[in-house]
Design a protein around this motif. Sequence first.
Motif, mmCIF file in Angstrom:
data_model
loop_
_atom_site.group_PDB
_atom_site.id
_atom_site.type_symbol
_atom_site.label_atom_id
_atom_site.label_comp_id
_atom_site.label_asym_id
_atom_site.label_seq_id
_atom_site.Cartn_x
_atom_site.Cartn_y
_atom_site.Cartn_z
ATOM 1 N N LYS A 99 11.189 8.194 -12.184
ATOM 2 C CA LYS A 99 12.057 9.367 -12.309
ATOM 3 C C LYS A 99 13.167 9.071 -13.284
ATOM 4 C CE LYS A 99 10.426 12.231 -9.252
ATOM 5 N NZ LYS A 99 10.123 13.623 -9.619
ATOM 6 N N ARG A 100 13.708 10.102 -13.886
ATOM 7 C CA ARG A 100 14.910 9.959 -14.710
ATOM 8 C C ARG A 100 15.905 11.024 -14.294
ATOM 9 N NH1 ARG A 100 14.482 9.503 -20.919
ATOM 10 N NH2 ARG A 100 15.407 7.454 -20.790
ATOM 11 N N ASP A 121 12.927 15.482 -5.116
ATOM 12 C CA ASP A 121 12.585 16.515 -6.094
ATOM 13 C C ASP A 121 11.268 16.193 -6.797
ATOM 14 O OD1 ASP A 121 15.071 17.569 -5.557
ATOM 15 O OD2 ASP A 121 15.999 16.736 -7.350
ATOM 16 N N ASN A 122 10.487 17.222 -7.055
ATOM 17 C CA ASN A 122 9.402 17.074 -8.026
ATOM 18 C C ASN A 122 9.952 17.291 -9.428
ATOM 19 O OD1 ASN A 122 7.383 16.504 -6.167
ATOM 20 N ND2 ASN A 122 6.936 18.664 -5.816
ATOM 21 N N ASN A 123 10.677 18.371 -9.554
ATOM 22 C CA ASN A 123 11.448 18.618 -10.765
ATOM 23 C C ASN A 123 12.910 18.613 -10.373
ATOM 24 O OD1 ASN A 123 9.236 19.136 -12.695
ATOM 25 N ND2 ASN A 123 8.817 20.822 -11.295
ATOM 26 N N PRO A 124 13.788 18.189 -11.287
ATOM 27 C CA PRO A 124 15.191 18.018 -10.909
ATOM 28 C C PRO A 124 15.762 19.221 -10.163
ATOM 29 C CG PRO A 124 14.844 17.179 -13.106
ATOM 30 C CD PRO A 124 13.542 17.807 -12.669
ATOM 31 N N GLU A 144 12.647 4.069 -9.924
ATOM 32 C CA GLU A 144 11.302 3.882 -9.411
ATOM 33 C C GLU A 144 11.356 4.109 -7.906
ATOM 34 O OE1 GLU A 144 9.309 0.430 -11.020
ATOM 35 O OE2 GLU A 144 8.227 0.245 -9.132
ATOM 36 N N CYS A 145 10.430 4.953 -7.413
ATOM 37 C CA CYS A 145 10.407 5.238 -5.983
ATOM 38 C C CYS A 145 9.755 4.063 -5.251
ATOM 39 C CB CYS A 145 9.646 6.528 -5.724
ATOM 40 S SG CYS A 145 9.537 6.924 -3.970
ATOM 41 N N LEU A 146 10.461 3.541 -4.240
ATOM 42 C CA LEU A 146 9.937 2.386 -3.501
ATOM 43 C C LEU A 146 8.779 2.772 -2.596
ATOM 44 C CD1 LEU A 146 13.144 0.424 -2.466
ATOM 45 C CD2 LEU A 146 11.724 0.173 -4.503
ATOM 46 N N LYS A 147 8.599 4.078 -2.347
ATOM 47 C CA LYS A 147 7.566 4.518 -1.427
ATOM 48 C C LYS A 147 6.280 4.879 -2.176
ATOM 49 C CE LYS A 147 7.125 7.722 2.452
ATOM 50 N NZ LYS A 147 7.821 8.843 3.114
ATOM 51 N N GLY A 173 16.794 1.050 -14.560
ATOM 52 C CA GLY A 173 17.253 0.967 -15.942
ATOM 53 C C GLY A 173 18.086 2.182 -16.281
ATOM 54 N N ALA A 174 18.704 2.144 -17.455
ATOM 55 C CA ALA A 174 19.489 3.287 -17.905
ATOM 56 C C ALA A 174 19.549 3.261 -19.416
ATOM 57 C CB ALA A 174 20.898 3.261 -17.311
ATOM 58 N N ALA A 175 19.794 4.407 -19.985
ATOM 59 C CA ALA A 175 19.937 4.497 -21.434
ATOM 60 C C ALA A 175 21.035 5.501 -21.747
ATOM 61 C CB ALA A 175 18.621 4.946 -22.062
#
Length: 105
Positions: free
Chosen positions: A82-83, A43-46, A74-77, A61-63
């Motif tokens: 992203k959240r 997705d670019n936007n969710p 984090e995209c490995l590519k 991470g998370a909150a």
Amino acid sequence: MPAMPKRFKRVIEDFVCFNCGTEIKGGGYTDHCPNCLWGLHVDNNPGDRASKCKGRLKPVGAAYDGFGYMIEYECLKCGAKKRFGASENDNEELLISLVERSGAV
Ligand SMILES: [Zn+2]
Ligand SMILES: [Zn+2]
């Protein structure tokens, strides 16, 4: 083996997690694996599935925002950050360990 019945194209897709092999039933909002929390950069936007990247999104991470968990990826590519909001059947133990790792309690 019988032929698969012809189906209407669905926006909601079932998939098998590339990371842990869990079979995931698409619920329309499924953008990550509820078991290991890894996702795919689609997705670019969710929800728009417009990204050409298709890289693997590592949960970094998370909150907890008072309503639910937000998972940071984090995209490995391509390295994009992203959240995503966690869904209610996500692995809560893993979510909590991510919250602790990101230092936001
Ligand atoms: Zn998984
Ligand atoms: Zn990416």
